[in-house]
Design a protein around this motif. Structure first.
Motif, PDB file in Angstrom:
ATOM      1  N   GLY A 296       0.735  -1.155   0.014  1.00  0.00           N
ATOM      2  CA  GLY A 296       0.067   0.100   0.132  1.00  0.00           C
ATOM      3  C   GLY A 296       0.902   1.448  -0.063  1.00  0.00           C
ATOM      4  N   ASN A 297       2.312   1.327  -0.019  1.00  0.00           N
ATOM      5  CA  ASN A 297       3.063   2.364  -0.142  1.00  0.00           C
ATOM      6  C   ASN A 297       2.600   2.942  -1.599  1.00  0.00           C
ATOM      7  N   LYS A 298       1.968   4.562  -1.259  1.00  0.00           N
ATOM      8  CA  LYS A 298       1.489   4.869  -2.401  1.00  0.00           C
ATOM      9  C   LYS A 298       2.717   5.646  -3.468  1.00  0.00           C
ATOM     10  N   LYS A 299       3.756   5.866  -2.661  1.00  0.00           N
ATOM     11  CA  LYS A 299       4.904   6.426  -3.334  1.00  0.00           C
ATOM     12  C   LYS A 299       5.456   5.351  -4.406  1.00  0.00           C
ATOM     13  N   LEU A 300       5.871   4.326  -3.923  1.00  0.00           N
ATOM     14  CA  LEU A 300       6.114   3.256  -4.489  1.00  0.00           C
ATOM     15  C   LEU A 300       5.307   2.689  -5.773  1.00  0.00           C
ATOM     16  N   ILE A 301       3.929   2.571  -5.257  1.00  0.00           N
ATOM     17  CA  ILE A 301       2.968   2.345  -6.326  1.00  0.00           C
ATOM     18  C   ILE A 301       3.020   3.263  -7.349  1.00  0.00           C
ATOM     19  N   ASP A 302       2.986   4.587  -6.992  1.00  0.00           N
ATOM     20  CA  ASP A 302       3.008   5.648  -8.194  1.00  0.00           C
ATOM     21  C   ASP A 302       4.106   5.534  -9.227  1.00  0.00           C
ATOM     22  N   MET A 303       5.186   5.218  -8.497  1.00  0.00           N
ATOM     23  CA  MET A 303       6.688   4.911  -9.314  1.00  0.00           C
ATOM     24  C   MET A 303       6.384   3.892 -10.199  1.00  0.00           C
ATOM     25  N   GLU A 304       5.590   2.737  -9.606  1.00  0.00           N
ATOM     26  CA  GLU A 304       5.435   1.559 -10.427  1.00  0.00           C
ATOM     27  C   GLU A 304       4.764   1.665 -11.797  1.00  0.00           C
ATOM     28  N   LYS A 305       3.507   2.482 -11.439  1.00  0.00           N
ATOM     29  CA  LYS A 305       2.719   3.100 -12.486  1.00  0.00           C
ATOM     30  C   LYS A 305       3.245   3.543 -13.567  1.00  0.00           C
ATOM     31  N   GLU A 306       4.311   4.492 -13.112  1.00  0.00           N
ATOM     32  CA  GLU A 306       4.925   5.334 -14.006  1.00  0.00           C
ATOM     33  C   GLU A 306       5.868   4.455 -14.840  1.00  0.00           C
ATOM     34  N   ARG A 307       6.696   3.382 -14.366  1.00  0.00           N
ATOM     35  CA  ARG A 307       7.354   2.520 -15.061  1.00  0.00           C
ATOM     36  C   ARG A 307       6.485   1.849 -16.041  1.00  0.00           C
ATOM     37  N   GLU A 308       5.266   1.406 -15.810  1.00  0.00           N
ATOM     38  CA  GLU A 308       4.522   0.869 -16.663  1.00  0.00           C
ATOM     39  C   GLU A 308       4.177   1.431 -17.802  1.00  0.00           C
ATOM     40  N   LYS A 309       3.850   2.894 -17.614  1.00  0.00           N
ATOM     41  CA  LYS A 309       3.631   3.729 -18.513  1.00  0.00           C
ATOM     42  C   LYS A 309       4.651   4.094 -19.334  1.00  0.00           C
ATOM     43  N   LEU A 310       5.809   3.987 -19.008  1.00  0.00           N
ATOM     44  CA  LEU A 310       7.171   4.116 -19.746  1.00  0.00           C
ATOM     45  C   LEU A 310       7.179   3.044 -20.706  1.00  0.00           C
ATOM     46  N   MET A 311       7.042   1.799 -20.040  1.00  0.00           N
ATOM     47  CA  MET A 311       7.314   0.437 -20.647  1.00  0.00           C
ATOM     48  C   MET A 311       6.325   0.352 -22.048  1.00  0.00           C
ATOM     49  N   LEU A 312       4.946   0.757 -21.628  1.00  0.00           N
ATOM     50  CA  LEU A 312       3.975   0.840 -22.780  1.00  0.00           C
ATOM     51  C   LEU A 312       4.550   1.720 -23.950  1.00  0.00           C
ATOM     52  N   THR A 313       4.778   2.962 -23.594  1.00  0.00           N
ATOM     53  CA  THR A 313       5.223   3.955 -24.522  1.00  0.00           C
ATOM     54  C   THR A 313       6.383   3.494 -25.364  1.00  0.00           C
ATOM     55  N   ASN A 314       7.056   2.714 -24.560  1.00  0.00           N
ATOM     56  CA  ASN A 314       8.495   2.240 -25.118  1.00  0.00           C
ATOM     57  C   ASN A 314       8.435   1.187 -26.443  1.00  0.00           C
ATOM     58  N   ILE A 315       7.100   0.762 -26.635  1.00  0.00           N
ATOM     59  CA  ILE A 315       6.801  -0.288 -27.631  1.00  0.00           C
ATOM     60  C   ILE A 315       6.958   0.656 -28.976  1.00  0.00           C
ATOM     61  N   LEU A 316       6.095   1.786 -29.021  1.00  0.00           N
ATOM     62  CA  LEU A 316       6.204   2.618 -30.071  1.00  0.00           C
ATOM     63  C   LEU A 316       7.551   3.283 -30.264  1.00  0.00           C
ATOM     64  N   GLU A 317       8.134   3.656 -29.050  1.00  0.00           N
ATOM     65  CA  GLU A 317       9.405   4.479 -29.300  1.00  0.00           C
ATOM     66  C   GLU A 317      10.618   3.511 -29.907  1.00  0.00           C
ATOM     67  N   SER A 318      10.596   2.139 -29.576  1.00  0.00           N
ATOM     68  CA  SER A 318      11.545   1.279 -30.085  1.00  0.00           C
ATOM     69  C   SER A 318      11.632   1.113 -31.507  1.00  0.00           C
ATOM     70  N   VAL A 319      10.101   0.884 -32.032  1.00  0.00           N
ATOM     71  CA  VAL A 319       9.915   0.730 -33.565  1.00  0.00           C
ATOM     72  C   VAL A 319      10.482   2.216 -34.056  1.00  0.00           C
ATOM     73  N   LYS A 320      10.023   3.342 -33.791  1.00  0.00           N
ATOM     74  CA  LYS A 320      10.476   4.573 -34.302  1.00  0.00           C
ATOM     75  C   LYS A 320      11.889   4.691 -34.309  1.00  0.00           C
ATOM     76  N   THR A 321      12.669   4.295 -33.186  1.00  0.00           N
ATOM     77  CA  THR A 321      14.212   4.496 -33.174  1.00  0.00           C
ATOM     78  C   THR A 321      14.755   3.489 -34.317  1.00  0.00           C
ATOM     79  N   THR A 322      14.462   2.364 -34.459  1.00  0.00           N
ATOM     80  CA  THR A 322      14.717   1.387 -35.268  1.00  0.00           C
ATOM     81  C   THR A 322      14.424   1.705 -36.874  1.00  0.00           C
ATOM     82  N   ILE A 323      13.367   2.390 -37.093  1.00  0.00           N
ATOM     83  CA  ILE A 323      13.013   2.855 -38.474  1.00  0.00           C
ATOM     84  C   ILE A 323      14.182   3.956 -38.837  1.00  0.00           C
ATOM     85  N   GLU A 324      14.296   4.924 -37.762  1.00  0.00           N
ATOM     86  CA  GLU A 324      15.394   6.126 -37.792  1.00  0.00           C
ATOM     87  C   GLU A 324      16.497   5.741 -38.016  1.00  0.00           C
ATOM     88  N   GLU A 325      17.053   4.711 -37.293  1.00  0.00           N
ATOM     89  CA  GLU A 325      18.375   4.045 -37.481  1.00  0.00           C
ATOM     90  C   GLU A 325      18.728   3.407 -39.001  1.00  0.00           C
TER      91      GLU A 325
END
Length: 377
Positions: free
Chosen positions: A245-274
């Motif tokens: 129930g630690n709110k700070k840790l839970i919020d950090m985990e939610k942020e990590r999930e969002k970054l990982m979700l966004t990274n799917i698109l970002e990895s594709v973009k980076t590969t095409i750019e390269e």
């Protein structure tokens, strides 16, 4: 269904059942349990688990679906109640070794018989199809083309003619834009070889080099997507539960999930750019106009496609270059693509319905500038 697609399905049987050693191992299992010292529950149950694990792999690679297209004179060995029968004897707490052996023996006997029947029919089919195949590795190199299969499985893309047309329009535009990022010559109109039923399977004839690079982009997207699915299906729940129930840790985990979700698109973009930058070194005439906008649009189409549970297959054999020993080129690209697709399919099925909906909502893009004029030949 075209010849190359049927050959691809036949080759999948060879790869997963024969070349993997599964068929050989089954024969060994069958021989070994007939020896009295091996007729004990621990040994036989271990063999049962190995068989069930292999069948899980067949399921993740849609082997049963492919066999249904190929086989007319025999029933796919993947059909029937084999897994149910194995689970039944494995979970029976009162069964003794002799009873287990009798039932296991019969299961193996029927399975081996069915696989042999399937293999004989598939070999006969392949012998006929190969004579009419025009897209062997040599032919593809000469024509400088490759067959790419874009497979639509989600209802959103295929549920209505309007949605399917929209999906094809997005892919048509994305493939043309992607070509202009990698080559200076004007792209041909996308040659549509065939549209197949079931899950809608659109087979296109594309430039060979563009097809190879596109496959690599999709493999990258699948790997990053697979990592997110692994995190979401197993790790995330355990990690968040440990925070008590630690709110700070839970919020950090939610942020990590969002970054990982966004990274799917970002990895594709980076590969095409390269890829674009690498190709510029060889072909100085590649257009530099609106590069970032093109990359963004192509990346969205590819990412949306794989996140929605759709697939892409490289049907044409691409021989690995002799002068390059990097991991991604030392392995047959089509197999690499298939294996990563299988991993994603298995992990996606482990998600809860709310998490699946989150993915769909997050990566549902509208076609960008659909009415803009595409580069002309």
């Amino acid at each position: 269904m075209n010849i190359e697609t049927l050959l691809n399905k036949a080759n999948l049987f060879d790869l997963l059942v024969v070349n993997s050693g599964f068929k050989r191992d089954l024969s060994d299992y069958f021989s070994s349990i007939q020896q009295s010292q091996n007729q004990n529950l621990v040994y036989m149950k271990d063999l049962s688990e190995k068989i069930k694990s292999s069948f899980k792999n067949f399921e993740n690679n849609s082997l049963n679906n492919d066999l249904n297209y190929l086989l007319k004179d025999s029933v796919p060995f993947t059909e029937g109640n084999l897994i149910l029968d194995l689970n039944q004897i494995d979970s029976d707490g009162e069964i003794d070794a002799n009873q287990y052996y009798n039932k296991f023996y019969e299961i193996l006997r029927v399975l081996i018989e069915n696989i042999n029947e399937n293999e004989n029919e598939i070999n006969s089919v392949k012998k006929t199809l190969i004579k009419y195949s025009t897209h062997d590795s040599k032919g593809d190199s000469e024509k400088n083309n490759a067959l790419i299969s874009i497979i639509f499985k989600d209802l959103k893309s295929t549920g209505t003619l309007k949605e399917f047309t929209r999906s094809l329009t997005k892919w048509n535009r994305a493939l043309v834009l992607y070509h202009t990022l990698l080559k200076s010559d004007s792209p041909d109109e996308i040659d549509l070889v065939e549209i197949q039923n079931g899950s809608i399977d659109v087979v296109c004839n594309l430039d060979l080099d563009v097809s190879i690079d596109l496959t690599k982009v999709i493999i990258t997207g699948l790997k990053v997507y697979g990592a997110y699915l692994l995190y979401k299906s197993k790790m995330a729940r355990e990690i968040i539960a440990s925070y008590m129930g630690n709110k700070k840790l839970i919020d950090m985990e939610k942020e990590r999930e969002k970054l990982m979700l966004t990274n799917i698109l970002e990895s594709v973009k980076t590969t095409i750019e390269e890829q674009h930058k690498e190709n510029l070194k060889v072909d100085k005439k590649i257009s530099k106009e609106g590069v970032q906008k093109k990359i963004e649009e192509v990346s969205k189409v590819i990412t949306e496609h794989i996140v929605m549970g759709n697939e892409v297959k490289l049907l044409t054999y691409v021989e690995p270059p002799q002068d390059d020993e990097s991991d991604d080129k030392s392995e047959k690209l089509s197999d690499n693509l298939r294996e990563n697709t299988s991993v994603v399919r298995e992990r996606f099925n482990q998600l809860e319905s709310t998490d699946k909906q989150l993915l769909i909502d997050f990566y549902s893009f509208k076609a960008d500038e659909e009415n803009e004029t595409l580069p002309k030949k």
